[in-house]
Design a protein around this motif. Structure first.
Motif, PDB file in Angstrom:
ATOM      1  N   GLN A  90      -9.069  -2.753  -7.364  1.00 15.85           N
ATOM      2  CA  GLN A  90      -8.471  -2.189  -6.167  1.00 15.85           C
ATOM      3  C   GLN A  90      -7.751  -3.258  -5.352  1.00 15.85           C
ATOM      4  OE1 GLN A  90      -7.805   0.667  -4.979  1.00 15.85           O
ATOM      5  NE2 GLN A  90      -7.268   0.098  -2.886  1.00 15.85           N
TER       6      GLN A  90
ATOM      7  N   TYR B  18      -6.679  -0.047  -9.502  1.00 15.36           N
ATOM      8  CA  TYR B  18      -7.738   0.942  -9.688  1.00 15.36           C
ATOM      9  C   TYR B  18      -7.137   2.339  -9.672  1.00 15.36           C
ATOM     10  CZ  TYR B  18     -12.273   3.246  -9.178  1.00 15.36           C
ATOM     11  OH  TYR B  18     -13.385   4.032  -9.384  1.00 15.36           O
TER      12      TYR B  18
ATOM     13  N   ALA C  90      -6.662   4.543  -6.102  1.00 16.37           N
ATOM     14  CA  ALA C  90      -6.258   3.510  -5.158  1.00 16.37           C
ATOM     15  C   ALA C  90      -6.235   4.020  -3.723  1.00 16.37           C
ATOM     16  CB  ALA C  90      -4.877   2.985  -5.537  1.00 16.37           C
TER      17      ALA C  90
END
Length: 325
Positions: A48, A53, A56
């Motif tokens: 992230q 990720y 997000a």
């Protein structure tokens, strides 16, 4: 601890943010606010922090994917009350004095467990338990595990006795091999050796029943080769950096099963999945069968260092940050 830019740990800074309002975005409108005692870091935080990720959130945001603390506020019907000791997955927001939690992603901590251990518990054990569940493991089977020195790997080793399986770990150093064997591994093989041949030797030429893989990368093909006919490989993540490609004829010719795990997306199609996993982990915790391993604990002001250590994968077990005494 706030991340202003998606540039990794160097973008982390201490600062003030408004008091959390409303409810956690996964809490179905139920407000549960926790006074944070400790925060756990995971691969979610690293991915992230660089915008990699899958779920997000735009910066600026508060870092910290896992939390342990004391309930401060709770809506009626959430099964929690002020003063309850809890731990759970929050995805981000844990590195703060207070954060919101989602009941389906939260468990109660026994009085005998510290908040530091609690912050190292739920994300790893829920992931490892669900991986074993999806693989359909049976007592007496042999499992090949990658990433054994990380948080999920350590949890999978701790759960081996629960599921009645023996685990062979694939590790890159002697230190990781010792860690894994002390955590319950049946055998360890080294990545700098012919580990596939060694796995076959250990299984009398048959191969393993199940592979649990949170790493991905260039080991994946040999993981498929390590499976016995009719075996199953469970994709947990790609902390190794690259997403492997699969030649489908390998699955066809050897009757292999390839599956992934994502509890929250599974819950959308099969409601009750999250509660099933949560209840399983809570039951094991209540009976004293879980032993989270904290490899590194740092104070709040060194959270940036904790995130760097998480990214470098140099710590054995879980990384936890103390937020409040």
């Amino acid at each position: 601890m706030i991340l202003d830019r998606l540039e990794g740990p160097d973008a982390l800074r201490a600062g003030d943010v408004p008091e959390p309002t409303g409810s956690h975005e996964r809490a179905r409108g139920q407000r549960v606010l926790v006074d944070v005692r400790a925060a756990g870091l995971s691969a979610i935080d690293v991915l992230q922090s660089r915008g990699e990720y899958q779920y997000a959130t735009p910066p600026p945001y508060v870092v910290g994917s896992e939390v342990a603390g004391v309930v401060r506020e709770a809506d009626a019907g959430t099964e929690y009350m002020p003063g309850d000791r809890v731990a759970g997955i929050v995805f981000w927001g844990a590195l703060a004095e207070r954060c919101l939690i989602a009941p389906e992603y939260t468990i109660r901590l026994p009085e005998t467990m510290s908040y530091t251990e609690g912050a190292a518990l739920y994300l790893n054990y829920s992931t490892a338990w669900y991986a074993y569940h999806r693989a359909g493991v049976a007592p007496g089977q042999t499992v090949l595990l990658h990433g054994a020195a990380g948080g999920v790997g350590a949890a999978a080793l701790d759960l081996a006795e629960v599921f009645g399986v023996r685990v062979i770990v694939v590790v890159s150093t002697d230190e990781k091999a010792v860690f894994a064997e002390e955590a319950g591994a049946w055998a360890a093989v080294r990545t700098d050796e012919a580990w596939l041949d060694r796995v076959r030797e250990l299984t009398d030429g048959h191969g393993v029943d199940v592979v649990l893989d949170p790493v991905g990368g260039d080991r994946f093909t040999n993981s498929l080769r390590a499976l016995r006919i009719g075996g199953t490989i469970v994709v947990i993540g790609f902390v190794g950096g690259s997403i492997p490609q699969v030649r489908m004829n390998r699955l066809l010719l050897r009757n292999l099963t390839l599956t992934g795990i994502s509890m929250d997306t599974m819950d959308q199609e099969h409601p009750g999945t999250m509660m099933m996993v949560r209840n399983a982990v809570q039951g094991l915790l209540d009976t004293g069968r879980l032993h989270p391993h904290v490899g590194l604990k740092l104070p709040f002001e060194r959270a940036d260092e904790a995130l760097r250590r998480m990214e470098s994968a140099t710590t054995l077990g879980k990384i936890v940050v103390d937020v409040a005494a």
